[in-house]
Design a protein around this motif. Structure first.
Motif, PDB file in Angstrom:
ATOM      1  N   ASP A 339      15.164 -20.906  -7.676  1.00 26.65           N
ATOM      2  CA  ASP A 339      15.559 -21.218  -9.038  1.00 26.65           C
ATOM      3  C   ASP A 339      17.042 -21.582  -9.037  1.00 26.65           C
ATOM      4  N   PRO A 340      17.478 -22.557  -9.845  1.00 27.18           N
ATOM      5  CA  PRO A 340      18.892 -22.952  -9.850  1.00 27.18           C
ATOM      6  C   PRO A 340      19.830 -21.838 -10.299  1.00 27.18           C
ATOM      7  N   ARG A 341      19.306 -20.785 -10.915  1.00 28.23           N
ATOM      8  CA  ARG A 341      20.158 -19.649 -11.292  1.00 28.23           C
ATOM      9  C   ARG A 341      20.427 -18.711 -10.114  1.00 28.23           C
ATOM     10  N   VAL A 342      19.681 -18.878  -9.032  1.00 36.06           N
ATOM     11  CA  VAL A 342      19.830 -17.979  -7.882  1.00 36.06           C
ATOM     12  C   VAL A 342      20.983 -18.488  -7.014  1.00 36.06           C
ATOM     13  N   LEU A 343      22.192 -18.421  -7.573  1.00 36.88           N
ATOM     14  CA  LEU A 343      23.398 -18.896  -6.894  1.00 36.88           C
ATOM     15  C   LEU A 343      24.005 -17.776  -6.063  1.00 36.88           C
ATOM     16  N   SER A 344      24.233 -18.044  -4.784  1.00 42.04           N
ATOM     17  CA  SER A 344      24.811 -17.067  -3.859  1.00 42.04           C
ATOM     18  C   SER A 344      24.090 -15.723  -3.926  1.00 42.04           C
ATOM     19  N   PRO A 345      22.772 -15.706  -3.703  1.00 39.90           N
ATOM     20  CA  PRO A 345      22.085 -14.409  -3.650  1.00 39.90           C
ATOM     21  C   PRO A 345      22.721 -13.559  -2.563  1.00 39.90           C
ATOM     22  N   ASP A 346      23.037 -12.330  -2.888  1.00 45.29           N
ATOM     23  CA  ASP A 346      23.906 -11.523  -2.027  1.00 45.29           C
ATOM     24  C   ASP A 346      23.221 -10.228  -1.638  1.00 45.29           C
ATOM     25  N   GLY A 360      26.036 -13.541  -7.140  1.00 42.75           N
ATOM     26  CA  GLY A 360      27.464 -13.453  -7.407  1.00 42.75           C
ATOM     27  C   GLY A 360      28.221 -14.753  -7.564  1.00 42.75           C
ATOM     28  N   GLN A 361      27.579 -15.900  -7.315  1.00 37.56           N
ATOM     29  CA  GLN A 361      28.267 -17.203  -7.402  1.00 37.56           C
ATOM     30  C   GLN A 361      29.496 -17.251  -6.496  1.00 37.56           C
ATOM     31  N   TRP A 362      29.412 -16.607  -5.316  1.00 34.68           N
ATOM     32  CA  TRP A 362      30.585 -16.514  -4.450  1.00 34.68           C
ATOM     33  C   TRP A 362      31.052 -17.873  -3.932  1.00 34.68           C
ATOM     34  N   ASN A 363      30.168 -18.839  -3.807  1.00 34.25           N
ATOM     35  CA  ASN A 363      30.580 -20.168  -3.332  1.00 34.25           C
ATOM     36  C   ASN A 363      31.520 -20.862  -4.308  1.00 34.25           C
ATOM     37  N   ARG A 364      31.594 -20.364  -5.530  1.00 31.75           N
ATOM     38  CA  ARG A 364      32.434 -20.992  -6.546  1.00 31.75           C
ATOM     39  C   ARG A 364      33.812 -20.339  -6.682  1.00 31.75           C
ATOM     40  N   LEU A 365      34.115 -19.372  -5.816  1.00 34.12           N
ATOM     41  CA  LEU A 365      35.422 -18.718  -5.876  1.00 34.12           C
ATOM     42  C   LEU A 365      36.555 -19.730  -5.684  1.00 34.12           C
ATOM     43  N   ALA A 366      37.715 -19.400  -6.232  1.00 32.64           N
ATOM     44  CA  ALA A 366      38.862 -20.310  -6.170  1.00 32.64           C
ATOM     45  C   ALA A 366      39.242 -20.656  -4.740  1.00 32.64           C
ATOM     46  N   GLY A 367      39.122 -19.698  -3.820  1.00 30.38           N
ATOM     47  CA  GLY A 367      39.518 -19.937  -2.443  1.00 30.38           C
ATOM     48  C   GLY A 367      38.721 -21.016  -1.741  1.00 30.38           C
ATOM     49  N   PHE A 368      37.534 -21.329  -2.264  1.00 33.90           N
ATOM     50  CA  PHE A 368      36.702 -22.374  -1.669  1.00 33.90           C
ATOM     51  C   PHE A 368      36.759 -23.680  -2.454  1.00 33.90           C
ATOM     52  N   ASN A 369      37.507 -23.695  -3.538  1.00 35.56           N
ATOM     53  CA  ASN A 369      37.477 -24.851  -4.437  1.00 35.56           C
ATOM     54  C   ASN A 369      38.873 -25.246  -4.905  1.00 35.56           C
ATOM     55  N   GLY A 370      39.795 -25.339  -3.939  1.00 35.95           N
ATOM     56  CA  GLY A 370      41.140 -25.822  -4.239  1.00 35.95           C
ATOM     57  C   GLY A 370      41.899 -25.002  -5.244  1.00 35.95           C
ATOM     58  N   GLY A 371      41.647 -23.683  -5.283  1.00 38.31           N
ATOM     59  CA  GLY A 371      42.360 -22.818  -6.202  1.00 38.31           C
ATOM     60  C   GLY A 371      41.737 -22.708  -7.576  1.00 38.31           C
ATOM     61  N   HIS A 372      40.588 -23.351  -7.787  1.00 40.70           N
ATOM     62  CA  HIS A 372      39.926 -23.321  -9.097  1.00 40.70           C
ATOM     63  C   HIS A 372      38.707 -22.404  -9.038  1.00 40.70           C
ATOM     64  N   ASP A 373      38.695 -21.390  -9.880  1.00 44.30           N
ATOM     65  CA  ASP A 373      37.546 -20.486  -9.967  1.00 44.30           C
ATOM     66  C   ASP A 373      36.471 -21.174 -10.809  1.00 44.30           C
ATOM     67  N   LEU A 374      35.383 -21.569 -10.169  1.00 46.29           N
ATOM     68  CA  LEU A 374      34.330 -22.334 -10.838  1.00 46.29           C
ATOM     69  C   LEU A 374      33.155 -21.468 -11.272  1.00 46.29           C
TER      70      LEU A 374
END
Length: 400
Positions: A339-346, A360-374
């Motif tokens: 499901d598209p809601r199953v982002l970064s199942p941890d 947890g949506q960990w792939n969207r953390l700022a450290g992986f996205n140029g300093g932007h928390d997505l």
């Protein structure tokens, strides 16, 4: 989730809305189409809770009680790092003094609870990775904690120290084996914030600890590894390029139902490995001897968390496909949830006939996205049955 502290010092939160029986992903129709059926949602699941504020990671369920970990190594938040989900609300666990930030020495409180599990006696165990974002790892901060839910008291507190603990250690997840050692043996995955992963073995009775297999290929992140996350092809290529997705060495870990076998996998890998616990728990065994006992179980996809059910089937989270797979005992795989809601199942945990997982949506953390928390709250805690009910043929109804 909006959080506050009441006059008793408990961390409270706005209701974590339980929606049992709702938000179920329907099985897709597989009719003729020129579109990829694999992009449709599949597998029944429930949203147990929605969280604002800190993202969840560890999850454990015991005696009908749900415990969630909110680590601070990525974002040094001011909420509870360990909480019990009860009556649609979060309460600092085992109490506010230990779970909330304070000036108490790191060895006496919870700093950053990450992986969680239970033992065969129903007791709660967790790895406190000890890391606060932007700060060095403090002495006494990284530790193994055991809490008895029957009394809500800490019965085990094992501080991890050098040479087992390195400055760049990321003590990530753990499993507890009560069949070896006078009071059990704990296996911890150090996925490493740098490039020094290893398995850590700890004897509960004595606190004796050692770091093993640090140079073995089954422990290491695979250089040149490519993952496709939210449609983006991302390559693990340090130190040439900064990390662009959640990556690291040995991470996922789970025991067989009889605790005879430990399964593990690097985060930046698609392979699953196994080793006998009788061998791994032997402190006199050399790395060369341990290596002889490792079995390559084949590919299982990109997994963060691993969990085992009573039948010995292994559940693997998959952050490439927004999915949770199951490896059956014959080596075949099933898609349990997609499901598209199953982002970064941890964190993932099996409690009887239900599987729980944090997203947890960990792939969207700022450290992986140029300093932007997505990241976009809420973050979910979901659950699904280990064996979804079979379809019933209405044409074969029995006479009344």
């Amino acid at each position: 989730m909006t959080m506050s502290i009441n006059r008793r010092g408990l961390l409270l939160a706005a209701p974590a809305v339980a929606v049992a029986g709702r938000a179920r992903a329907a099985e897709p129709a597989q009719g003729a189409s020129n579109r990829d059926h694999g992009v449709a949602s599949s597998g029944p699941f429930e949203i147990v809770a929605r969280f604002n504020g800190p993202g969840p990671s560890g999850i454990a369920v015991t005696q009908g009680r749900i415990f969630v970990g909110f680590p601070r190594h990525a974002v040094n938040h001011k909420g509870a790092t360990l909480a019990e989900l009860k009556g649609g609300r979060l309460r600092a666990y085992p109490d506010a003094a230990q779970s909330l930030p304070s000036d108490r020495p790191p060895a006496t409180r919870l700093m950053s609870v990450h992986g969680m599990t239970t033992d065969t006696r129903g007791r709660l165990w967790m790895i406190d990775d000890g890391k606060l974002a932007g700060q060095p790892l403090a002495p006494g901060a990284a530790k193994i904690i055991g809490i008895d839910p029957a009394t809500d008291r800490v019965f085990a507190r094992i501080i991890l120290h050098a040479p087992v603990l390195l400055p760049d250690s990321h003590m990530n997840d753990l499993r507890v084996d009560l069949t070896h050692g006078a009071e059990g043996t704990v296996y911890v995955t150090d996925s490493s914030f740098g490039s020094s992963p290893a398995l850590v073995v700890v004897d509960v009775a004595t606190g004796r600890q050692r770091r093993v297999l640090a140079s073995h290929p089954s422990i290491q992140a695979e250089h040149g590894f490519m993952a496709v996350v939210e449609g983006r092809p991302l390559v693990f290529d340090p130190p040439t390029h900064p990390p662009a997705f959640v990556s690291g060495g040995v991470d996922g870990i789970t025991l067989s139902p009889d605790s005879a076998t430990l399964y593990y996998s690097p985060l930046t890998s698609r392979r699953l490995y196994a080793i006998p616990t009788a061998l791994l728990s032997t402190f006199s065994a050399t790395d060369a001897q341990l290596a002889q006992g490792i079995r390559d179980m084949g590919e299982k996809g990109v997994a963060d968390g691993l969990a085992t059910d009573a039948k010995g089937r292994i559940y693997t989270t998959n952050f490439e496909h927004d999915a949770i797979f199951r490896r059956n005992t014959d080596g075949t795989f099933d898609t349990m949830v997609h499901d598209p809601r199953v982002l970064s199942p941890d964190g993932i945990f099996v409690d009887g006939d239900m599987v729980y997982c944090t997203l947890g949506q960990w792939n969207r953390l700022a450290g992986f996205n140029g300093g932007h928390d997505l990241r976009v709250p809420p973050y979910y805690l979901i659950r699904f049955p280990v064996d979804p009910p079979a379809a019933v043929d209405a044409m074969k109804a029995m006479p009344g």
